[in-house]
Design an enzyme around this catalytic site. Sequence first.
Site, PDB file in Angstrom:
ATOM      1  N   HIS A 106      29.826  18.219 -29.349  1.00  0.00           N
ATOM      2  CA  HIS A 106      31.179  18.102 -28.869  1.00  0.00           C
ATOM      3  C   HIS A 106      31.091  18.328 -27.245  1.00  0.00           C
ATOM      4  CE1 HIS A 106      35.474  19.281 -28.348  1.00  0.00           C
ATOM      5  NE2 HIS A 106      35.714  19.051 -29.587  1.00  0.00           N
TER       6      HIS A 106
ATOM      7  N   SER B  10      43.953  14.989 -29.694  1.00  0.00           N
ATOM      8  CA  SER B  10      45.357  15.034 -29.904  1.00  0.00           C
ATOM      9  C   SER B  10      45.946  14.134 -31.095  1.00  0.00           C
ATOM     10  CB  SER B  10      46.193  14.482 -28.661  1.00  0.00           C
ATOM     11  OG  SER B  10      45.870  15.654 -27.425  1.00  0.00           O
TER      12      SER B  10
ATOM     13  N   GLY C 173      43.157  18.370 -26.683  1.00  0.00           N
ATOM     14  CA  GLY C 173      43.909  19.395 -26.310  1.00  0.00           C
ATOM     15  C   GLY C 173      44.928  18.956 -25.330  1.00  0.00           C
TER      16      GLY C 173
ATOM     17  N   GLY D 146      41.587  18.814 -33.939  1.00  0.00           N
ATOM     18  CA  GLY D 146      41.340  20.168 -33.192  1.00  0.00           C
ATOM     19  C   GLY D 146      42.692  21.149 -33.534  1.00  0.00           C
ATOM     20  N   GLY D 147      43.483  21.209 -32.410  1.00  0.00           N
ATOM     21  CA  GLY D 147      44.601  22.019 -32.769  1.00  0.00           C
ATOM     22  C   GLY D 147      45.513  21.733 -33.918  1.00  0.00           C
TER      23      GLY D 147
ATOM     24  N   GLU E  51      32.976  20.278 -25.393  1.00  0.00           N
ATOM     25  CA  GLU E  51      33.231  21.636 -25.001  1.00  0.00           C
ATOM     26  C   GLU E  51      31.787  22.090 -25.019  1.00  0.00           C
ATOM     27  OE1 GLU E  51      36.096  22.762 -27.965  1.00  0.00           O
ATOM     28  OE2 GLU E  51      37.702  21.481 -26.947  1.00  0.00           O
TER      29      GLU E  51
ATOM     30  N   GLU F 193      35.604  11.012 -28.877  1.00  0.00           N
ATOM     31  CA  GLU F 193      36.655  11.988 -28.499  1.00  0.00           C
ATOM     32  C   GLU F 193      36.564  11.750 -26.894  1.00  0.00           C
ATOM     33  OE1 GLU F 193      37.228  15.207 -31.497  1.00  0.00           O
ATOM     34  OE2 GLU F 193      35.955  15.922 -29.908  1.00  0.00           O
TER      35      GLU F 193
ATOM     36  N   ASN G 269      38.291  20.551 -36.870  1.00  0.00           N
ATOM     37  CA  ASN G 269      37.568  21.207 -36.110  1.00  0.00           C
ATOM     38  C   ASN G 269      38.239  22.575 -35.550  1.00  0.00           C
ATOM     39  OD1 ASN G 269      35.866  22.530 -34.236  1.00  0.00           O
ATOM     40  ND2 ASN G 269      35.989  20.911 -32.646  1.00  0.00           N
ATOM     41  N   TRP G 270      38.023  23.668 -36.346  1.00  0.00           N
ATOM     42  CA  TRP G 270      39.087  24.923 -35.958  1.00  0.00           C
ATOM     43  C   TRP G 270      38.541  25.705 -34.463  1.00  0.00           C
ATOM     44  CZ3 TRP G 270      39.221  28.032 -41.331  1.00  0.00           C
ATOM     45  CH2 TRP G 270      39.695  26.957 -42.299  1.00  0.00           C
ATOM     46  N   LYS G 271      37.451  25.106 -34.017  1.00  0.00           N
ATOM     47  CA  LYS G 271      37.058  25.621 -32.835  1.00  0.00           C
ATOM     48  C   LYS G 271      36.766  27.298 -32.876  1.00  0.00           C
ATOM     49  CE  LYS G 271      38.572  21.508 -30.494  1.00  0.00           C
ATOM     50  NZ  LYS G 271      39.179  20.996 -29.238  1.00  0.00           N
TER      51      LYS G 271
HETATM   52  P1  13P Z   1      42.810  18.480 -30.433  1.00  0.00           P
HETATM   53  O1  13P Z   1      43.139  17.669 -31.528  1.00  0.00           O
HETATM   54  O2  13P Z   1      43.301  19.708 -30.219  1.00  0.00           O
HETATM   55  O3  13P Z   1      43.192  17.463 -29.144  1.00  0.00           O
HETATM   56  O4  13P Z   1      41.112  18.535 -30.326  1.00  0.00           O
HETATM   57  C1  13P Z   1      40.353  17.456 -30.483  1.00  0.00           C
HETATM   58  C2  13P Z   1      39.082  18.004 -30.723  1.00  0.00           C
HETATM   59  O5  13P Z   1      38.270  18.512 -29.800  1.00  0.00           O
HETATM   60  C3  13P Z   1      38.085  18.002 -32.148  1.00  0.00           C
HETATM   61  O6  13P Z   1      37.060  18.001 -31.996  1.00  0.00           O
END
Ligand code: 13P
Length: 254
Positions: free
Chosen positions: A98, A216, A176, A237-238, A100, A170, A12-14
Amino acid sequence: MDKERKLIIAGNWKMNKTVAEALDLVQGLKRELGSVKEVDIVVCPPFTAIAEVSKAILDSNIRLGAQSMSEHIGGAYTGEIAAGMLKEFSVRYVILGHSERRQYQGESDALIAKKALAAHAASLKPIVCVGETLNEREAGETEAVVARQLQLGLARLSKAQMEETVIAYEPVWAIGTGRNATPEQAQTVHAFIRRSLAAQFNDAVAKRVRIQYGGSVKPANARELMGQPDVDGALVGGASLEIRSFSDIVKNSI
Ligand code: 13P
């Protein structure tokens, strides 16, 4: 790793990556992961990079996902993207609910239920995200929160549609933050999710649904997390923003 269900690892590149950066990343992933057959590999770029990434991964083992979509099929919804528009670019998956989007766009379980149905109507596979906040975990409410999100968010799906839906667990406190759930914590909630799906749909459906862990995920913790019996992949994510870390997560999970 011999798993009951095929692993699905999605990046997920956000809100990251220009088109040029997105192309660099997928070219690198094709180089590193081109021969991987054991894992379904998915990248979810921002909308602006979807067209170019779609062309770049044609004839590869990397599949395309979107980070969100509208519950409507079209019309006067400024700023929104419909499932049919994603299909034009061979998008196969769409992340829904998600945390967010729940937090910053106020997405509700009822809205997520509508979106999941709209995704299936267009033959997109939803990745429905669930998970508790730190306050909810500390108050002992993890299972109640996740149960509500599943009950309401999946309320409109048929059994056949549910089998083609991915769940991402999640925990919000792990996103994050560098603080991942321990493999045991993840397994406990994943097993709870599978029991809930069995009650809401049936045993056979629950056994087929893939449940990703997100929060994470890094190359160093991927193997142990994926080794849990009810963890069927990761939503990253990251660490999905770099060729090395995302490909190492996939390689370490096999
Ligand atoms: P991180 O891997 O950066 O913690 O993010 C997880 C995430 O929200 C994937 O959708």
